[in-house]
Design a protein around this motif. Structure first.
Motif, mmCIF file in Angstrom:
data_model
loop_
_atom_site.group_PDB
_atom_site.id
_atom_site.type_symbol
_atom_site.label_atom_id
_atom_site.label_comp_id
_atom_site.label_asym_id
_atom_site.label_seq_id
_atom_site.Cartn_x
_atom_site.Cartn_y
_atom_site.Cartn_z
ATOM 1 N N CYS A 61 47.077 15.510 33.750
ATOM 2 C CA CYS A 61 46.693 16.859 34.180
ATOM 3 C C CYS A 61 46.215 16.767 35.633
ATOM 4 O O CYS A 61 45.077 16.356 35.891
ATOM 5 N N PRO A 62 47.074 17.104 36.585
ATOM 6 C CA PRO A 62 46.642 17.042 37.996
ATOM 7 C C PRO A 62 45.607 18.120 38.299
ATOM 8 O O PRO A 62 45.713 19.247 37.798
ATOM 9 N N ARG A 63 44.630 17.779 39.112
ATOM 10 C CA ARG A 63 43.558 18.736 39.391
ATOM 11 C C ARG A 63 43.994 19.826 40.371
ATOM 12 O O ARG A 63 43.607 20.975 40.231
ATOM 13 N N ASN A 64 44.763 19.449 41.397
ATOM 14 C CA ASN A 64 45.191 20.425 42.411
ATOM 15 C C ASN A 64 44.023 21.329 42.801
ATOM 16 O O ASN A 64 44.109 22.561 42.765
ATOM 17 N N LEU A 65 42.914 20.696 43.175
ATOM 18 C CA LEU A 65 41.652 21.413 43.333
ATOM 19 C C LEU A 65 41.717 22.498 44.397
ATOM 20 O O LEU A 65 41.183 23.599 44.215
ATOM 21 N N ARG A 66 42.377 22.215 45.503
ATOM 22 C CA ARG A 66 42.446 23.220 46.578
ATOM 23 C C ARG A 66 43.130 24.499 46.083
ATOM 24 O O ARG A 66 42.623 25.605 46.293
ATOM 25 N N LEU A 67 44.269 24.334 45.415
ATOM 26 C CA LEU A 67 44.997 25.493 44.906
ATOM 27 C C LEU A 67 44.157 26.255 43.895
ATOM 28 O O LEU A 67 44.080 27.487 43.920
ATOM 29 N N ARG A 68 43.502 25.544 42.984
ATOM 30 C CA ARG A 68 42.706 26.189 41.950
ATOM 31 C C ARG A 68 41.525 26.957 42.537
ATOM 32 O O ARG A 68 41.188 28.055 42.071
ATOM 33 N N VAL A 69 40.876 26.384 43.543
ATOM 34 C CA VAL A 69 39.747 27.056 44.176
ATOM 35 C C VAL A 69 40.210 28.349 44.846
ATOM 36 O O VAL A 69 39.569 29.400 44.724
ATOM 37 N N LEU A 70 41.347 28.288 45.508
ATOM 38 C CA LEU A 70 41.877 29.481 46.164
ATOM 39 C C LEU A 70 42.236 30.555 45.138
ATOM 40 O O LEU A 70 41.872 31.725 45.288
ATOM 41 N N GLU A 71 42.946 30.158 44.086
ATOM 42 C CA GLU A 71 43.360 31.122 43.066
ATOM 43 C C GLU A 71 42.156 31.747 42.362
ATOM 44 O O GLU A 71 42.112 32.962 42.143
ATOM 45 N N SER A 72 41.187 30.914 41.986
ATOM 46 C CA SER A 72 40.036 31.429 41.248
ATOM 47 C C SER A 72 39.166 32.325 42.124
ATOM 48 O O SER A 72 38.619 33.327 41.646
ATOM 49 N N THR A 73 39.036 32.004 43.408
ATOM 50 C CA THR A 73 38.239 32.833 44.311
ATOM 51 C C THR A 73 38.864 34.207 44.478
ATOM 52 O O THR A 73 38.182 35.242 44.408
ATOM 53 N N VAL A 74 40.183 34.238 44.675
ATOM 54 C CA VAL A 74 40.886 35.516 44.824
ATOM 55 C C VAL A 74 40.789 36.325 43.538
ATOM 56 O O VAL A 74 40.497 37.527 43.558
ATOM 57 N N ALA A 75 41.027 35.672 42.386
ATOM 58 C CA ALA A 75 40.987 36.378 41.106
ATOM 59 C C ALA A 75 39.595 36.929 40.821
ATOM 60 O O ALA A 75 39.430 38.073 40.376
ATOM 61 N N PHE A 76 38.570 36.120 41.063
ATOM 62 C CA PHE A 76 37.201 36.539 40.788
ATOM 63 C C PHE A 76 36.792 37.682 41.704
ATOM 64 O O PHE A 76 36.159 38.653 41.270
ATOM 65 N N ALA A 77 37.180 37.576 42.980
ATOM 66 C CA ALA A 77 36.836 38.629 43.934
ATOM 67 C C ALA A 77 37.498 39.943 43.545
ATOM 68 O O ALA A 77 36.867 41.010 43.598
ATOM 69 N N ASN A 78 38.757 39.900 43.131
ATOM 70 C CA ASN A 78 39.466 41.123 42.742
ATOM 71 C C ASN A 78 38.884 41.724 41.466
ATOM 72 O O ASN A 78 38.792 42.943 41.335
ATOM 73 N N ALA A 79 38.489 40.851 40.526
ATOM 74 C CA ALA A 79 37.983 41.330 39.242
ATOM 75 C C ALA A 79 36.643 42.049 39.385
ATOM 76 O O ALA A 79 36.360 42.999 38.657
ATOM 77 N N PHE A 80 35.805 41.602 40.322
ATOM 78 C CA PHE A 80 34.447 42.140 40.415
ATOM 79 C C PHE A 80 34.180 42.852 41.742
ATOM 80 O O PHE A 80 33.039 43.056 42.125
ATOM 81 N N ARG A 81 35.245 43.248 42.444
ATOM 82 C CA ARG A 81 35.071 43.881 43.751
ATOM 83 C C ARG A 81 34.351 45.224 43.647
ATOM 84 O O ARG A 81 33.670 45.650 44.570
ATOM 85 N N GLY A 82 34.453 45.880 42.509
ATOM 86 C CA GLY A 82 33.831 47.188 42.353
ATOM 87 C C GLY A 82 32.345 47.149 42.102
ATOM 88 O O GLY A 82 31.697 48.194 42.060
ATOM 89 N N LEU A 83 31.763 45.959 41.936
ATOM 90 C CA LEU A 83 30.338 45.857 41.623
ATOM 91 C C LEU A 83 29.522 45.736 42.908
ATOM 92 O O LEU A 83 29.191 44.651 43.365
#
Length: 255
Positions: A61-83
């Motif tokens: 299971c490769p970590r691909n940490l840079r990609l995951r951090v970018l994806e999770s930051t964008v997803a989290f920001a979009n999910a909670f932008r209205g708060l």
């Protein structure tokens, strides 16, 4: 349930959904600079992959940490932008969005083998597993919980659950979320293994409470009841899972 506190700061605890496949190469790219600027990274940098022995095969299971951090930051920001001002600083969200687009353009062959959730295990993840696949393992901080299954079985279960939910107009949100998990799983090889690891989230529970956690059973029973048209039993089972995880999920908004 208890929170993890370190020097008066709440330490983010995460669960993970991981895919392990036969020999694959991962990326060792460093995490984006903005995550340190804004203090967003909770996962330490280290080895570029995890390995397991699964039914006589060595899987990675490769970590691909840079990609995951970018994806999770964008997803989290979009999910909670209205708060209000948002849980992710706007500067970090914009930087992540720019860098993710650049990364996908320059590394089209890379993909995330890991989904991460802060403070809780998303209910939809349990649909991929059978209660009998639960495993308790020991870590330095005490017992932890995980589920492991063949990816082909996981996809079949999610397809079945997705089919059940899409027939019910009142459950379109969970159906869409399951569809996203299925879309993520589809490209992986059939001889891969899927793991749901409570990870640090295990530490939010007392040992006995963790070991006897029946979230997977309740989700399976809820789906079975929905398929049979028993909405009352389905709601009761689903409600038990949501109630169990509500205190952990609420921590996301309290920090």
């Amino acid at each position: 349930m208890r929170l993890g506190i370190c020097k008066d700061v709440v330490v983010t605890k995460s669960s993970h959904l991981r895919v392990y496949s036969p020999e694959v190469s991962g990326s060792s790219d460093p995490v984006p600079g903005f995550v340190r600027t804004y203090g967003l990274l909770s996962e330490s940098e280290g080895d570029t992959q995890w390995t397991v022995e699964w039914r006589g095969k060595r899987l990675v299971c490769p970590r691909n940490l840079r990609l995951r951090v970018l994806e999770s930051t964008v997803a989290f920001a979009n999910a909670f932008r209205g708060l209000g001002s948002g849980l992710i600083p706007e500067g970090a969200a914009q930087a992540a969005d720019r860098e993710l687009k650049d990364y996908n353009r320059t590394h089209p062959e890379h993909r995330s083998y890991i989904l991460t959730s802060a403070w809780h295990v998303p209910v939809r993840w349990f649909a991929a597993f059978d209660p009998s696949e639960k495993q308790v393992y020991e870590a330095e901080t005490g017992p932890r919980l995980r589920y492991r299954t063949d990816i082909t079985r996981a996809r079949e279960r999610i397809r079945d659950a997705y089919g059940i939910l899409t027939k019910l107009t009142v459950f379109q949100g969970p159906a869409q979320e399951l569809g996203q998990v299925l879309e993520w799983l589809e490209p992986f090889p059939d001889d891969s293994m899927l793991e749901l690891d409570y990870g640090d989230v295990s530490e939010l529970f007392d040992s006995q409470e963790l070991i006897f956690d029946d979230s997977c059973e309740q989700v399976a029973e809820s789906l079975e009841a929905l398929a049979a048209g028993d909405m009352m039993r389905a709601g009761e089972c689903y409600g038990r899972v949501v109630t169990r995880w509500a205190p952990a999920f609420a921590v996301t908004f309290s920090n």
